[in-house]
Design a protein around this motif. Structure first.
Motif, PDB file in Angstrom:
ATOM      1  N   LYS A 145      63.638 -12.126  11.316  1.00  0.00           N
ATOM      2  CA  LYS A 145      62.742 -12.266  12.317  1.00  0.00           C
ATOM      3  C   LYS A 145      62.323 -13.801  12.337  1.00  0.00           C
ATOM      4  O   LYS A 145      61.885 -14.435  13.449  1.00  0.00           O
ATOM      5  CB  LYS A 145      61.902 -11.188  12.425  1.00  0.00           C
ATOM      6  N   ILE A 146      61.838 -14.384  11.316  1.00  0.00           N
ATOM      7  CA  ILE A 146      61.588 -15.863  11.049  1.00  0.00           C
ATOM      8  C   ILE A 146      62.426 -16.264   9.697  1.00  0.00           C
ATOM      9  O   ILE A 146      62.655 -15.756   9.262  1.00  0.00           O
ATOM     10  CB  ILE A 146      59.902 -15.822  10.867  1.00  0.00           C
ATOM     11  N   ARG A 147      62.356 -17.659  10.017  1.00  0.00           N
ATOM     12  CA  ARG A 147      63.371 -18.346   9.095  1.00  0.00           C
ATOM     13  C   ARG A 147      62.375 -19.073   7.907  1.00  0.00           C
ATOM     14  O   ARG A 147      62.876 -19.097   6.906  1.00  0.00           O
ATOM     15  CB  ARG A 147      63.965 -19.717   9.941  1.00  0.00           C
ATOM     16  N   ALA A 148      61.107 -19.397   8.366  1.00  0.00           N
ATOM     17  CA  ALA A 148      60.235 -19.885   7.258  1.00  0.00           C
ATOM     18  C   ALA A 148      58.745 -19.941   7.774  1.00  0.00           C
ATOM     19  O   ALA A 148      58.575 -19.541   8.902  1.00  0.00           O
ATOM     20  CB  ALA A 148      60.533 -21.517   6.981  1.00  0.00           C
ATOM     21  N   PHE A 149      57.844 -19.981   7.132  1.00  0.00           N
ATOM     22  CA  PHE A 149      56.471 -19.797   7.340  1.00  0.00           C
ATOM     23  C   PHE A 149      55.499 -20.937   6.955  1.00  0.00           C
ATOM     24  O   PHE A 149      55.883 -21.412   5.852  1.00  0.00           O
ATOM     25  CB  PHE A 149      55.966 -18.321   7.052  1.00  0.00           C
ATOM     26  N   GLY A 150      54.344 -21.149   7.603  1.00  0.00           N
ATOM     27  CA  GLY A 150      53.643 -22.257   6.874  1.00  0.00           C
ATOM     28  C   GLY A 150      52.130 -21.704   7.645  1.00  0.00           C
ATOM     29  O   GLY A 150      51.833 -20.772   8.164  1.00  0.00           O
ATOM     30  N   CYS A 151      51.277 -22.840   7.608  1.00  0.00           N
ATOM     31  CA  CYS A 151      49.765 -22.463   7.994  1.00  0.00           C
ATOM     32  C   CYS A 151      49.011 -23.692   8.686  1.00  0.00           C
ATOM     33  O   CYS A 151      49.874 -24.739   8.889  1.00  0.00           O
ATOM     34  CB  CYS A 151      49.017 -22.253   6.621  1.00  0.00           C
ATOM     35  N   SER A 152      47.864 -23.471   9.323  1.00  0.00           N
ATOM     36  CA  SER A 152      47.536 -24.408  10.062  1.00  0.00           C
ATOM     37  C   SER A 152      45.998 -24.590   9.681  1.00  0.00           C
ATOM     38  O   SER A 152      45.252 -23.627   9.814  1.00  0.00           O
ATOM     39  CB  SER A 152      47.840 -24.096  11.694  1.00  0.00           C
ATOM     40  N   SER A 153      45.527 -25.941   9.596  1.00  0.00           N
ATOM     41  CA  SER A 153      44.124 -26.125   9.387  1.00  0.00           C
ATOM     42  C   SER A 153      43.414 -25.484   8.108  1.00  0.00           C
ATOM     43  O   SER A 153      42.256 -25.069   8.094  1.00  0.00           O
ATOM     44  CB  SER A 153      43.364 -25.817  10.704  1.00  0.00           C
ATOM     45  N   PHE A 154      44.175 -25.227   7.242  1.00  0.00           N
ATOM     46  CA  PHE A 154      43.848 -24.332   5.944  1.00  0.00           C
ATOM     47  C   PHE A 154      43.206 -25.645   5.069  1.00  0.00           C
ATOM     48  O   PHE A 154      43.547 -26.733   4.795  1.00  0.00           O
ATOM     49  CB  PHE A 154      44.816 -23.901   5.066  1.00  0.00           C
ATOM     50  N   PRO A 155      42.022 -25.242   4.535  1.00  0.00           N
ATOM     51  CA  PRO A 155      41.398 -26.317   3.571  1.00  0.00           C
ATOM     52  C   PRO A 155      42.089 -26.224   2.240  1.00  0.00           C
ATOM     53  O   PRO A 155      42.897 -25.321   1.794  1.00  0.00           O
ATOM     54  CB  PRO A 155      39.914 -25.520   3.450  1.00  0.00           C
ATOM     55  N   VAL A 156      41.933 -27.395   1.463  1.00  0.00           N
ATOM     56  CA  VAL A 156      42.931 -27.442   0.496  1.00  0.00           C
ATOM     57  C   VAL A 156      42.767 -26.579  -0.882  1.00  0.00           C
ATOM     58  O   VAL A 156      43.644 -25.996  -1.124  1.00  0.00           O
ATOM     59  CB  VAL A 156      42.590 -29.097  -0.251  1.00  0.00           C
ATOM     60  N   GLU A 157      41.515 -25.940  -1.071  1.00  0.00           N
ATOM     61  CA  GLU A 157      41.512 -24.722  -2.110  1.00  0.00           C
ATOM     62  C   GLU A 157      42.296 -23.733  -1.534  1.00  0.00           C
ATOM     63  O   GLU A 157      42.796 -23.017  -2.270  1.00  0.00           O
ATOM     64  CB  GLU A 157      39.860 -24.349  -2.248  1.00  0.00           C
ATOM     65  N   ASP A 158      42.414 -23.419  -0.140  1.00  0.00           N
ATOM     66  CA  ASP A 158      43.380 -22.195   0.251  1.00  0.00           C
ATOM     67  C   ASP A 158      44.601 -22.414   0.154  1.00  0.00           C
ATOM     68  O   ASP A 158      45.592 -21.585  -0.151  1.00  0.00           O
ATOM     69  CB  ASP A 158      42.882 -21.934   1.633  1.00  0.00           C
ATOM     70  N   LEU A 159      45.181 -23.709   0.205  1.00  0.00           N
ATOM     71  CA  LEU A 159      46.527 -24.182  -0.092  1.00  0.00           C
ATOM     72  C   LEU A 159      47.031 -23.707  -1.347  1.00  0.00           C
ATOM     73  O   LEU A 159      48.068 -23.163  -1.530  1.00  0.00           O
ATOM     74  CB  LEU A 159      46.708 -25.512   0.485  1.00  0.00           C
ATOM     75  N   VAL A 160      46.097 -24.351  -2.194  1.00  0.00           N
ATOM     76  CA  VAL A 160      46.470 -24.201  -3.613  1.00  0.00           C
ATOM     77  C   VAL A 160      46.460 -22.713  -3.969  1.00  0.00           C
ATOM     78  O   VAL A 160      47.153 -22.116  -4.846  1.00  0.00           O
ATOM     79  CB  VAL A 160      45.527 -24.836  -4.407  1.00  0.00           C
ATOM     80  N   GLU A 161      45.500 -22.033  -3.484  1.00  0.00           N
ATOM     81  CA  GLU A 161      45.526 -20.433  -3.786  1.00  0.00           C
ATOM     82  C   GLU A 161      46.932 -19.888  -3.296  1.00  0.00           C
ATOM     83  O   GLU A 161      47.495 -18.945  -4.175  1.00  0.00           O
ATOM     84  CB  GLU A 161      44.205 -19.674  -3.108  1.00  0.00           C
ATOM     85  N   ALA A 162      47.067 -20.111  -2.150  1.00  0.00           N
ATOM     86  CA  ALA A 162      48.216 -19.786  -1.756  1.00  0.00           C
ATOM     87  C   ALA A 162      49.586 -19.853  -2.399  1.00  0.00           C
ATOM     88  O   ALA A 162      50.446 -19.045  -2.521  1.00  0.00           O
ATOM     89  CB  ALA A 162      48.552 -20.088  -0.120  1.00  0.00           C
ATOM     90  N   TYR A 163      49.402 -21.006  -2.844  1.00  0.00           N
ATOM     91  CA  TYR A 163      50.614 -21.604  -3.699  1.00  0.00           C
ATOM     92  C   TYR A 163      50.761 -20.878  -4.942  1.00  0.00           C
ATOM     93  O   TYR A 163      51.936 -20.199  -5.296  1.00  0.00           O
ATOM     94  CB  TYR A 163      50.487 -23.173  -3.982  1.00  0.00           C
ATOM     95  N   HIS A 164      49.618 -20.721  -5.609  1.00  0.00           N
ATOM     96  CA  HIS A 164      49.673 -19.667  -6.924  1.00  0.00           C
ATOM     97  C   HIS A 164      50.020 -18.413  -6.601  1.00  0.00           C
ATOM     98  O   HIS A 164      50.641 -17.756  -7.535  1.00  0.00           O
ATOM     99  CB  HIS A 164      48.437 -20.141  -7.640  1.00  0.00           C
ATOM    100  N   VAL A 165      49.381 -17.946  -5.726  1.00  0.00           N
ATOM    101  CA  VAL A 165      49.708 -16.343  -5.230  1.00  0.00           C
ATOM    102  C   VAL A 165      51.232 -16.266  -5.006  1.00  0.00           C
ATOM    103  O   VAL A 165      51.651 -15.296  -5.549  1.00  0.00           O
ATOM    104  CB  VAL A 165      48.897 -15.796  -4.027  1.00  0.00           C
ATOM    105  N   SER A 166      51.793 -17.078  -4.484  1.00  0.00           N
ATOM    106  CA  SER A 166      53.136 -16.983  -4.149  1.00  0.00           C
ATOM    107  C   SER A 166      53.982 -17.155  -5.344  1.00  0.00           C
ATOM    108  O   SER A 166      55.012 -16.386  -5.775  1.00  0.00           O
ATOM    109  CB  SER A 166      53.694 -18.152  -3.261  1.00  0.00           C
ATOM    110  N   ASP A 167      53.694 -18.132  -6.284  1.00  0.00           N
ATOM    111  CA  ASP A 167      54.512 -18.247  -7.538  1.00  0.00           C
ATOM    112  C   ASP A 167      54.359 -16.935  -8.588  1.00  0.00           C
ATOM    113  O   ASP A 167      55.147 -16.541  -9.107  1.00  0.00           O
ATOM    114  CB  ASP A 167      53.827 -19.509  -8.236  1.00  0.00           C
ATOM    115  N   ARG A 168      52.878 -16.452  -8.437  1.00  0.00           N
ATOM    116  CA  ARG A 168      52.730 -15.270  -9.409  1.00  0.00           C
ATOM    117  C   ARG A 168      53.232 -14.106  -9.024  1.00  0.00           C
ATOM    118  O   ARG A 168      53.843 -13.181  -9.785  1.00  0.00           O
ATOM    119  CB  ARG A 168      51.145 -15.209  -9.509  1.00  0.00           C
ATOM    120  N   ARG A 169      53.431 -13.809  -7.485  1.00  0.00           N
ATOM    121  CA  ARG A 169      53.958 -12.361  -7.003  1.00  0.00           C
ATOM    122  C   ARG A 169      55.345 -12.703  -6.658  1.00  0.00           C
ATOM    123  O   ARG A 169      56.042 -11.663  -6.134  1.00  0.00           O
ATOM    124  CB  ARG A 169      53.213 -12.113  -5.874  1.00  0.00           C
ATOM    125  N   GLY A 170      55.986 -13.745  -6.516  1.00  0.00           N
ATOM    126  CA  GLY A 170      57.189 -13.842  -6.144  1.00  0.00           C
ATOM    127  C   GLY A 170      57.500 -14.211  -4.648  1.00  0.00           C
ATOM    128  O   GLY A 170      58.644 -13.503  -4.199  1.00  0.00           O
TER     129      GLY A 170
END
Length: 347
Positions: A145-170
């Protein structure tokens, strides 16, 4: 028109992205005129169109869908989810699996398409675990249904948290961030843009003209109509009688001098400034009329030299925000006093 790869996705997008927030009731209610503007943008080499489900309560998506009939395969289409479309917001907004699963189907229907190239979370939602949001977005990619996903107006701490959650959970990663950025809103240069570079995220910026403040129509000590256009939506941002606005009006006049010194308009200078940053993939333009589109696209081939960028740095130092960067969302840590005050018994 220049083209760049979007955040490691392999998708090539134009350095200018056509934003459609002003298509529909909030800006231009003439659907046929809006379709003509979209077609003109595509004809001038723009292959990237950004909208959101909340723009004019879905009307913008419907207009974009009409315009892309017969041209869908040639366009990189982005939309967003998070804000409520009407007054009934309970479980009809935010970043939960429940809402995103419903919202993406509604967007696909309004856009009259089988897939969305870039699906973005419009703002953070700290009431929802980021793991749940990444989980459902990853499932939507797997479902086609979608090809890729992103975010909008996220503070840097949320960007980093999302990156580590993605890495940890696959899970899949946020491939893009969409922050506000202009010559008078440079706060994201402190950490958001450098972090996006380190994480390999594409960046598509919004409000390069700072809500029209850098349109060339606003001048210091000249009357500003606070009852129409963008000024009517946030008159406090333009009111020259407010002392807090004095620094940005002073900067405005000096930026106009810089533009005149190199023989371009202020909007052209503003657009070229944003695209000069190496972290920026594409800058979103939000025209309401054909004339506005034409005036913005003129800067597509403009490159600013170092002396010009140095002048802008002197007027608005890097990392400085003279403009209220995002009036649509503020973190709970700033809006809710209880989260920053210990209970009386513990003070």
């Amino acid at each position: 028109m220049r083209y760049r790869t979007l955040g490691g996705t392999g998708i090539e997008v134009s350095a200018y992205c056509l934003g459609s927030m002003m298509f529909g009731a909030i800006g231009n209610p003439d659907h046929e005129d809006c379709v003509r503007i979209i077609h003109a943008a595509l004809d001038q080499g723009i292959n990237f169109v950004d909208t959101a489900d909340m723009y004019s309560s879905g009307e913008s998506e419907e207009i974009v869908g009409k315009a892309l009939k017969g041209r869908r395969d040639d366009v990189v289409l982005a939309t967003k989810v998070h804000f409520p479309l009407d007054d009934e917001s309970r479980n009809r907004s935010g970043n939960s699996r429940r809402w995103i699963t419903r919202a993406v189907e509604d967007s696909l229907r309004r856009l009259d398409t089988d897939w969305i190239d870039l699906y973005q979370v419009h703002r953070p939602d700290h009431s929802t675990d980021i793991e749940e949001t990444l989980w459902v977005l990853s499932d939507l990619v797997s479902a086609g249904k979608i090809r890729a996903f992103g975010c909008s107006s996220f503070p840097v701490e949320d960007l980093v948290e999302a990156y580590h959650v993605s890495d940890r959970r696959g899970y899949g990663r946020f491939r893009t961030e969409q922050p506000p950025y202009s010559m008078v809103s440079r706060g994201i240069e402190r950490s958001v843009l450098p972090t996006c570079q380190r994480l390999g995220m594409g960046v598509l910026t919004w409000s390069p003209l700072a809500w029209g403040f850098l349109s060339g129509k606003i001048r210091k000590d000249q009357p500003v109509d606070l009852t129409s256009g963008r000024a009517a939506l946030a008159p406090h941002r333009f009111d020259q009688s407010l002392p807090a606005n004095a620094p940005k009006y002073d900067a405005l006049e000096r930026l106009i001098e810089v533009a005149e010194g190199i023989g371009v308009t202020l909007p052209e200078l503003a657009m070229a400034f944003v695209t000069a940053h190496p972290a920026v993939t594409s800058v979103i333009t939000g025209p309401r009329t054909m004339d506005q589109l034409d005036s913005l696209v003129k800067a597509a081939d403009l490159t600013l030299d170092d002396p010009t960028l140095d002048q802008i740095d002197e007027i608005v130092p890097p990392g400085t925000d003279l403009w209220d960067i995002d009036a649509a969302w503020r973190p709970e840590s700033l809006t809710n006093p209880s989260v920053r005050r210990r209970p009386l018994a513990d003070r």
